[in-house]
Scaffold this motif. Structure first.
Motif, PDB file in Angstrom:
ATOM      1  N   LEU A 119       1.001  -1.072   0.011  1.00 52.51           N
ATOM      2  CA  LEU A 119      -0.075   0.088   0.148  1.00 52.51           C
ATOM      3  C   LEU A 119       0.822   1.284  -0.191  1.00 52.51           C
ATOM      4  N   HIS A 120       0.494   2.287  -0.649  1.00 51.89           N
ATOM      5  CA  HIS A 120       1.132   3.364  -0.474  1.00 51.89           C
ATOM      6  C   HIS A 120       0.183   4.652  -0.728  1.00 51.89           C
ATOM      7  N   PHE A 121       0.773   5.781  -0.592  1.00 49.07           N
ATOM      8  CA  PHE A 121      -0.134   7.038  -0.317  1.00 49.07           C
ATOM      9  C   PHE A 121       0.220   8.152  -1.614  1.00 49.07           C
ATOM     10  N   HIS A 122      -0.627   9.016  -1.939  1.00 50.55           N
ATOM     11  CA  HIS A 122      -0.432  10.198  -2.572  1.00 50.55           C
ATOM     12  C   HIS A 122      -0.868  11.473  -1.732  1.00 50.55           C
ATOM     13  N   TRP A 123      -0.258  12.354  -1.719  1.00 52.37           N
ATOM     14  CA  TRP A 123      -0.420  13.579  -0.951  1.00 52.37           C
ATOM     15  C   TRP A 123       0.012  15.010  -1.443  1.00 52.37           C
ATOM     16  N   SER A 131      -5.168  14.147  -3.422  1.00 52.20           N
ATOM     17  CA  SER A 131      -5.844  13.117  -3.715  1.00 52.20           C
ATOM     18  C   SER A 131      -5.398  12.899  -5.226  1.00 52.20           C
ATOM     19  N   GLU A 132      -5.372  11.638  -5.811  1.00 50.07           N
ATOM     20  CA  GLU A 132      -5.267  11.522  -7.127  1.00 50.07           C
ATOM     21  C   GLU A 132      -6.748  11.597  -7.715  1.00 50.07           C
ATOM     22  N   HIS A 133      -7.597  10.654  -7.266  1.00 51.68           N
ATOM     23  CA  HIS A 133      -8.814  10.928  -7.811  1.00 51.68           C
ATOM     24  C   HIS A 133      -9.501  12.111  -7.289  1.00 51.68           C
ATOM     25  N   ILE A 144      -5.055   7.093  -0.113  1.00 52.68           N
ATOM     26  CA  ILE A 144      -4.268   5.542   0.085  1.00 52.68           C
ATOM     27  C   ILE A 144      -4.822   4.444  -1.085  1.00 52.68           C
ATOM     28  N   HIS A 145      -3.530   3.882  -1.593  1.00 50.68           N
ATOM     29  CA  HIS A 145      -3.862   2.705  -2.497  1.00 50.68           C
ATOM     30  C   HIS A 145      -3.703   1.530  -2.059  1.00 50.68           C
ATOM     31  N   VAL A 146      -4.267   0.699  -1.849  1.00 49.69           N
ATOM     32  CA  VAL A 146      -3.860  -0.694  -1.476  1.00 49.69           C
ATOM     33  C   VAL A 146      -3.844  -1.691  -2.747  1.00 49.69           C
ATOM     34  N   LEU A 225      -2.521   1.900 -13.755  1.00 50.97           N
ATOM     35  CA  LEU A 225      -1.432   2.577 -12.749  1.00 50.97           C
ATOM     36  C   LEU A 225      -1.297   4.025 -12.968  1.00 50.97           C
ATOM     37  N   THR A 226      -1.163   4.896 -12.002  1.00 52.28           N
ATOM     38  CA  THR A 226      -1.264   6.208 -12.222  1.00 52.28           C
ATOM     39  C   THR A 226       0.408   6.638 -12.419  1.00 52.28           C
ATOM     40  N   THR A 227       1.191   5.571 -12.397  1.00 45.90           N
ATOM     41  CA  THR A 227       2.850   5.901 -12.833  1.00 45.90           C
ATOM     42  C   THR A 227       3.113   5.192 -13.945  1.00 45.90           C
TER      43      THR A 227
HETATM   44 ZN   LIG Z   1      -1.037   4.860  -6.260  1.00 42.61          ZN
END
Ligand SMILES: [Zn+2]
Length: 297
Positions: A119-123, A131-133, A144-146, A225-227
């Motif tokens: 899991l990881h985070f975007h901030w 947030s991404e979305h 948070i993305h699991v 994937l967002t990357t």
């Molecule tokens: Zn992510």
């Protein structure tokens, strides 16, 4: 005149060379190390899938989602790691990531069992929510993305390029009045991994508690994937109910970790992508939802 033209051509070539190298230096892999949009665009265009028509993240327009109450509910297994595993927490220079054991699984909600990997985070920053979305074009402070992979594949990397390879559970993180004790299990260790490419061990805990209390209400769509390499292989589940952390805790996420050249690691989110006709499903009747449920603050 001839000399002038040659000089001009030479000047253009030099400028192009400098510009090209500026695009690549330090940002070819992770875009948020650069600060200008053109760097991000150049970075993404280097990966063919990133220009596809099923990219993530997206904006969720709550007036345009399709209610589908028959979507199977999400059932998690093995998420309670209390007293069992020490977990590795990593600052890899582009996100804060927690490695997860394969005993953690999503048992229903999809056609296959999906196995947790990380899991990881975007901030963002104090000024820019990360947030991404987005929900009706509103960003939350963090997300948070699991990440899970289809159990029919051997591992995450094998599954990542397969059409049915990945399932990511996403949660919006907003600001509440009190410290979130579950998030504190991660956030209290950040000072140990402030330097890029560092990691530490934290005691096992109930990872389920990092997600919203209710998993019943969620959005579902097919994305990526967002990357990079932006594989369009992710079945996204975004929970309607948000998670709350305190302002202090959010500030710890925003202000502690460093990336290359000791720069602050922040704003590690990608902008919402076009839907290109994709449908976003909701596991609940959206007309009965109230605006206040989405408020990030
Ligand atoms: Zn992510």
């Amino acid at each position: 005149m001839y000399c002038y033209c040659v000089f001009l051509l030479y000047l253009l070539l030099v400028l192009f060379y400098v510009y090209y190298n500026a695009l690549l230096s330090g940002s070819e892999k992770w875009p948020w190390k650069g600060t200008i949009q053109i760097k991000l665009d150049a970075w993404l265009s280097a990966f063919e899938h990133c220009n596809g028509k099923s990219q993530s993240p997206i904006n969720i327009d709550t007036h345009k989602v399709f209610s589908e109450p028959r979507l199977p509910p999400i059932k998690l297994e093995g998420y309670d790691l209390t007293g069992s595993h020490a977990l590795t927490l990593i600052n890899d220079g582009h996100t804060l990531q927690l490695s997860l054991p394969s005993s953690m699984r999503v048992m229903s909600g999809f056609d296959h069992v999906y196995v947790a990997a990380q899991l990881h985070f975007h901030w963002g920053t104090k000024e820019v929510p990360g947030s991404e979305h987005t929900i009706d074009h509103v960003h939350f402070p963090a997300e948070i993305h699991v990440v899970h992979y289809n159990s029919k594949y051997a591992n995450l990397s094998e599954a990542a390029s397969k059409a049915d390879g990945l399932a990511v559970l996403g949660g919006f993180i907003g600001i509440g009045l009190h410290d979130n004790d579950n998030y504190e299990k991660i956030l209290s260790a950040l000072t140990d991994i402030s330097i890029e490419e560092s990691d530490t061990e934290i005691p096992g805990f109930n990872v389920r508690h990092l997600l919203p209390d209710s998993l019943d209400r969620f959005y579902r769509y097919n994305g990526s994937l967002t990357t990079p390499p932006c594989f369009q292989t992710v079945s996204w589940t975004l929970f309607n109910d948000s998670i709350r952390v305190s302002r202090r805790q959010l500030a710890a996420l925003e202000d502690t970790l460093k990336t290359e050249h000791n720069k602050l690691l922040s704003k590690n989110f990608r902008a919402p992508q076009l839907l290109h006709g994709r449908k976003v499903l909701a596991s609940f009747h959206t007309e009965s939802t109230t605006r206040s449920m989405y408020s990030p603050y």
